[in-house]
Design a protein around this motif. Structure first.
Motif, PDB file in Angstrom:
ATOM      1  N   ILE A   3      39.577  32.625  36.191  1.00  0.00           N
ATOM      2  CA  ILE A   3      40.774  33.196  35.572  1.00  0.00           C
ATOM      3  C   ILE A   3      41.257  32.290  34.448  1.00  0.00           C
ATOM      4  O   ILE A   3      41.542  32.747  33.336  1.00  0.00           O
ATOM      5  N   THR A  44      38.389  39.254  34.180  1.00  0.00           N
ATOM      6  CA  THR A  44      38.331  40.331  35.169  1.00  0.00           C
ATOM      7  C   THR A  44      37.481  39.935  36.381  1.00  0.00           C
ATOM      8  O   THR A  44      37.876  40.175  37.530  1.00  0.00           O
ATOM      9  N   THR A  47      39.421  37.560  38.488  1.00  0.00           N
ATOM     10  CA  THR A  47      40.455  38.237  39.256  1.00  0.00           C
ATOM     11  C   THR A  47      39.873  38.907  40.492  1.00  0.00           C
ATOM     12  O   THR A  47      40.447  38.832  41.578  1.00  0.00           O
ATOM     13  N   ARG A  50      39.176  36.239  42.996  1.00  0.00           N
ATOM     14  CA  ARG A  50      40.380  35.618  43.549  1.00  0.00           C
ATOM     15  C   ARG A  50      41.073  36.535  44.555  1.00  0.00           C
ATOM     16  O   ARG A  50      41.475  36.125  45.621  1.00  0.00           O
ATOM     17  N   GLU A  59      46.763  43.767  46.324  1.00  0.00           N
ATOM     18  CA  GLU A  59      45.575  43.215  45.679  1.00  0.00           C
ATOM     19  C   GLU A  59      44.656  44.317  45.166  1.00  0.00           C
ATOM     20  O   GLU A  59      44.033  44.166  44.118  1.00  0.00           O
ATOM     21  N   ASN A  63      43.679  44.469  41.257  1.00  0.00           N
ATOM     22  CA  ASN A  63      42.274  44.515  40.835  1.00  0.00           C
ATOM     23  C   ASN A  63      41.992  45.714  39.950  1.00  0.00           C
ATOM     24  O   ASN A  63      41.363  45.586  38.896  1.00  0.00           O
ATOM     25  N   ILE A  66      43.924  45.471  36.481  1.00  0.00           N
ATOM     26  CA  ILE A  66      43.302  44.522  35.559  1.00  0.00           C
ATOM     27  C   ILE A  66      41.953  45.038  35.085  1.00  0.00           C
ATOM     28  O   ILE A  66      41.592  44.899  33.912  1.00  0.00           O
TER      29      ILE A  66
END
Length: 98
Positions: A3, A44, A47, A50, A59, A63, A66
């Motif tokens: 990220i 991306t 992300t 993560r 989340e 996801n 993004i």
């Protein structure tokens, strides 16, 4: 880690693209623009790595939001690179008077 790397690539390539456009180096400016698109993809992927708890709806939303933003950025970026750019009237006038 990805990220932060993605953010740094996007920021550095953005500054480089603007600086190279002002110095009238369009080919290098396009190369930095491609690097900026690559930075969005790295961001991306970072992300997705993560936010890996797929039981959390927040989340999932992050996801996909993004990923959708990255997809729009890549499509618009590629379209921008493929279309010819028009010069402004001020630039044309400067060349005529010089």
């Amino acid at each position: 880690m990805l990220i932060i790397a993605g953010i740094l690539i996007v920021a550095g390539a953005g500054v480089g693209s603007i600086a190279l456009r002002e110095k009238s180096r369009p080919q290098l400016a396009k190369a930095t623009f491609v690097l900026m698109i690559a930075g969005v993809l790295v961001l991306t992927v970072g992300t997705w790595m993560r936010f890996d708890d797929y039981r959390s709806p927040i989340e999932w939303f992050l996801n996909f939001a993004i990923t959708a933003a990255a997809l729009v950025t890549v499509v618009v970026g590629v379209r921008t690179l493929r279309t010819p750019h028009r010069r402004s009237a001020a630039t044309d006038q400067e060349k005529l008077t010089a």
